[in-house]
Design a protein around this motif. Structure first.
Motif, PDB file in Angstrom:
ATOM      1  N   GLU A  77     -26.826  31.050 -15.715  1.00 42.49           N
ATOM      2  CA  GLU A  77     -27.445  30.547 -16.939  1.00 42.49           C
ATOM      3  C   GLU A  77     -26.420  30.196 -18.015  1.00 42.49           C
ATOM      4  O   GLU A  77     -26.704  29.416 -18.910  1.00 42.49           O
ATOM      5  CB  GLU A  77     -28.401  31.598 -17.507  1.00 42.49           C
ATOM      6  N   ASP A  78     -25.247  30.756 -17.932  1.00 45.48           N
ATOM      7  CA  ASP A  78     -24.221  30.624 -18.964  1.00 45.48           C
ATOM      8  C   ASP A  78     -23.678  29.185 -19.014  1.00 45.48           C
ATOM      9  O   ASP A  78     -23.040  28.716 -18.068  1.00 45.48           O
ATOM     10  CB  ASP A  78     -23.092  31.612 -18.686  1.00 45.48           C
ATOM     11  N   TYR A  79     -23.933  28.516 -20.136  1.00 50.33           N
ATOM     12  CA  TYR A  79     -23.463  27.133 -20.305  1.00 50.33           C
ATOM     13  C   TYR A  79     -21.943  27.055 -20.398  1.00 50.33           C
ATOM     14  O   TYR A  79     -21.348  26.050 -20.022  1.00 50.33           O
ATOM     15  CB  TYR A  79     -24.097  26.475 -21.533  1.00 50.33           C
ATOM     16  N   SER A  80     -21.306  28.095 -20.906  1.00 47.63           N
ATOM     17  CA  SER A  80     -19.847  28.048 -21.025  1.00 47.63           C
ATOM     18  C   SER A  80     -19.168  28.141 -19.657  1.00 47.63           C
ATOM     19  O   SER A  80     -18.092  27.581 -19.461  1.00 47.63           O
ATOM     20  CB  SER A  80     -19.348  29.158 -21.946  1.00 47.63           C
ATOM     21  N   LEU A  81     -19.796  28.820 -18.703  1.00 47.86           N
ATOM     22  CA  LEU A  81     -19.231  28.885 -17.350  1.00 47.86           C
ATOM     23  C   LEU A  81     -19.539  27.626 -16.541  1.00 47.86           C
ATOM     24  O   LEU A  81     -18.704  27.163 -15.769  1.00 47.86           O
ATOM     25  CB  LEU A  81     -19.770  30.108 -16.601  1.00 47.86           C
ATOM     26  N   SER A  82     -20.741  27.093 -16.684  1.00 46.29           N
ATOM     27  CA  SER A  82     -21.172  25.876 -15.972  1.00 46.29           C
ATOM     28  C   SER A  82     -20.939  25.965 -14.472  1.00 46.29           C
ATOM     29  O   SER A  82     -20.424  25.033 -13.854  1.00 46.29           O
ATOM     30  CB  SER A  82     -20.457  24.647 -16.531  1.00 46.29           C
ATOM     31  N   ASN A 109     -32.097  28.446  -4.723  1.00 49.22           N
ATOM     32  CA  ASN A 109     -32.153  29.806  -5.265  1.00 49.22           C
ATOM     33  C   ASN A 109     -32.266  29.838  -6.783  1.00 49.22           C
ATOM     34  O   ASN A 109     -32.865  30.755  -7.330  1.00 49.22           O
ATOM     35  CB  ASN A 109     -30.933  30.610  -4.833  1.00 49.22           C
ATOM     36  N   VAL A 110     -31.692  28.863  -7.462  1.00 47.57           N
ATOM     37  CA  VAL A 110     -31.684  28.919  -8.926  1.00 47.57           C
ATOM     38  C   VAL A 110     -32.778  28.065  -9.554  1.00 47.57           C
ATOM     39  O   VAL A 110     -32.969  28.112 -10.765  1.00 47.57           O
ATOM     40  CB  VAL A 110     -30.303  28.524  -9.510  1.00 47.57           C
ATOM     41  N   LYS A 111     -33.510  27.312  -8.776  1.00 48.38           N
ATOM     42  CA  LYS A 111     -34.482  26.363  -9.327  1.00 48.38           C
ATOM     43  C   LYS A 111     -35.646  27.023 -10.053  1.00 48.38           C
ATOM     44  O   LYS A 111     -36.279  26.400 -10.887  1.00 48.38           O
ATOM     45  CB  LYS A 111     -35.001  25.433  -8.243  1.00 48.38           C
ATOM     46  N   GLU A 112     -35.946  28.269  -9.780  1.00 53.01           N
ATOM     47  CA  GLU A 112     -37.047  28.957 -10.438  1.00 53.01           C
ATOM     48  C   GLU A 112     -36.680  29.463 -11.828  1.00 53.01           C
ATOM     49  O   GLU A 112     -37.551  29.757 -12.629  1.00 53.01           O
ATOM     50  CB  GLU A 112     -37.532  30.130  -9.579  1.00 53.01           C
ATOM     51  N   ASN A 113     -35.406  29.551 -12.107  1.00 56.16           N
ATOM     52  CA  ASN A 113     -34.927  30.029 -13.395  1.00 56.16           C
ATOM     53  C   ASN A 113     -34.985  28.881 -14.408  1.00 56.16           C
ATOM     54  O   ASN A 113     -34.423  27.812 -14.173  1.00 56.16           O
ATOM     55  CB  ASN A 113     -33.494  30.545 -13.234  1.00 56.16           C
ATOM     56  N   GLN A 114     -35.654  29.097 -15.531  1.00 54.40           N
ATOM     57  CA  GLN A 114     -35.868  28.044 -16.526  1.00 54.40           C
ATOM     58  C   GLN A 114     -34.556  27.455 -17.041  1.00 54.40           C
ATOM     59  O   GLN A 114     -34.412  26.243 -17.158  1.00 54.40           O
ATOM     60  CB  GLN A 114     -36.696  28.590 -17.694  1.00 54.40           C
ATOM     61  N   ILE A 115     -33.597  28.307 -17.357  1.00 56.40           N
ATOM     62  CA  ILE A 115     -32.315  27.819 -17.885  1.00 56.40           C
ATOM     63  C   ILE A 115     -31.543  27.069 -16.809  1.00 56.40           C
ATOM     64  O   ILE A 115     -30.941  26.025 -17.079  1.00 56.40           O
ATOM     65  CB  ILE A 115     -31.491  28.984 -18.470  1.00 56.40           C
ATOM     66  N   LEU A 120     -29.718  21.970 -13.834  1.00 54.40           N
ATOM     67  CA  LEU A 120     -29.970  21.021 -12.751  1.00 54.40           C
ATOM     68  C   LEU A 120     -30.382  19.657 -13.308  1.00 54.40           C
ATOM     69  O   LEU A 120     -29.995  18.618 -12.776  1.00 54.40           O
ATOM     70  CB  LEU A 120     -31.023  21.572 -11.792  1.00 54.40           C
ATOM     71  N   ALA A 121     -31.148  19.658 -14.384  1.00 55.23           N
ATOM     72  CA  ALA A 121     -31.543  18.393 -15.009  1.00 55.23           C
ATOM     73  C   ALA A 121     -30.335  17.705 -15.646  1.00 55.23           C
ATOM     74  O   ALA A 121     -30.204  16.480 -15.574  1.00 55.23           O
ATOM     75  CB  ALA A 121     -32.628  18.637 -16.047  1.00 55.23           C
ATOM     76  N   ASP A 122     -29.447  18.497 -16.251  1.00 59.35           N
ATOM     77  CA  ASP A 122     -28.250  17.932 -16.889  1.00 59.35           C
ATOM     78  C   ASP A 122     -27.359  17.196 -15.895  1.00 59.35           C
ATOM     79  O   ASP A 122     -26.740  16.190 -16.235  1.00 59.35           O
ATOM     80  CB  ASP A 122     -27.433  19.026 -17.586  1.00 59.35           C
ATOM     81  N   ILE A 123     -27.271  17.716 -14.683  1.00 56.60           N
ATOM     82  CA  ILE A 123     -26.414  17.077 -13.677  1.00 56.60           C
ATOM     83  C   ILE A 123     -27.186  16.091 -12.812  1.00 56.60           C
ATOM     84  O   ILE A 123     -26.627  15.540 -11.867  1.00 56.60           O
ATOM     85  CB  ILE A 123     -25.713  18.117 -12.783  1.00 56.60           C
ATOM     86  N   ASP A 124     -28.462  15.879 -13.144  1.00 55.08           N
ATOM     87  CA  ASP A 124     -29.324  14.949 -12.417  1.00 55.08           C
ATOM     88  C   ASP A 124     -29.382  15.322 -10.931  1.00 55.08           C
ATOM     89  O   ASP A 124     -29.159  14.493 -10.040  1.00 55.08           O
ATOM     90  CB  ASP A 124     -28.840  13.511 -12.609  1.00 55.08           C
ATOM     91  N   ALA A 125     -29.675  16.583 -10.692  1.00 52.38           N
ATOM     92  CA  ALA A 125     -29.690  17.105  -9.333  1.00 52.38           C
ATOM     93  C   ALA A 125     -30.745  16.432  -8.461  1.00 52.38           C
ATOM     94  O   ALA A 125     -30.546  16.286  -7.250  1.00 52.38           O
ATOM     95  CB  ALA A 125     -29.935  18.628  -9.351  1.00 52.38           C
TER      96      ALA A 125
END
Length: 132
Positions: A77-82, A109-115, A120-125
Motif C-alpha cells: 500500500e505504501d506509495y513511497s515504496l511503489s 493477490n493485491v487486487k482486493e485491497n482498495q489502496i 494498479l489503476a495508476d500503472i494501467d494494469a
C-alpha cells in the motif's frame, strides 16, 4: 548490497525459499527486509542485461509470496515504496513468460485491497493484462 559475499542470483533464490515459511516471512518484514527487495527492484532488476532474468523472477516471486500475508499488505500500500509499480517495470527489461505469469499472480493477490487497486489503476494494469 555491495558488501554481500553471495551472488545476487543465489541470494534472491535463497530469499524466495526462506519466505515460503510463514514465520520467517513475518520476521523478514519485521527487520525492514522489504527495503532489500526494493533495492533489487531499483537496481539489478532494471539494469538491462546486467543480471539474469532469473533474479527478477525470484524477487517478484518473493513479493508474490509476501502478498499472501496480512502483515505485508502495508508495504504494498505504501506509495513511497511503489513495490507494485517497480515490479511491473521489470517487464520493460525482461519479457520472460514466467515473469509475466508471476506478476499476474501478484496482481491477483493485491487486487482486493482498495489502496492496491489505486496502484494498479495508476500503472494501467488492466491494459497491461490485456497485452499479456
Amino acid at each position: 548490497m555491495q558488501s554481500m559475499q553471495i551472488s545476487k542470483p543465489a541470494f534472491s533464490f535463497a530469499l524466495m525459499n526462506i519466505l515460503k515459511k510463514n514465520e520467517l516471512a513475518r520476521d523478514y518484514c519485521d527487520v525492514q527486509g522489504i527495503q532489500l527487495i526494493d533495492k533489487f527492484l531499483e537496481g539489478p532488476c532494471v539494469e538491462q542485461q546486467s543480471y539474469s532474468p532469473q533474479v527478477c523472477y525470484n524477487i517478484i516471486c518473493s513479493l508474490w509470496i509476501l502478498s499472501y500475508h496480512p502483515f505485508a499488505q502495508k508495504y504494498f500500500e505504501d506509495y513511497s515504496l511503489s513495490l507494485i509499480e517497480k515490479a511491473t517495470k521489470v517487464l520493460d527489461f525482461y519479457s520472460w513468460e514466467k515473469i509475466a505469469r508471476i506478476l499476474l499472480q501478484l496482481y491477483m493477490n493485491v487486487k482486493e485491497n482498495q489502496i492496491c487497486q489505486e496502484h494498479l489503476a495508476d500503472i494501467d494494469a488492466f491494459n497491461l493484462i490485456i497485452k499479456l
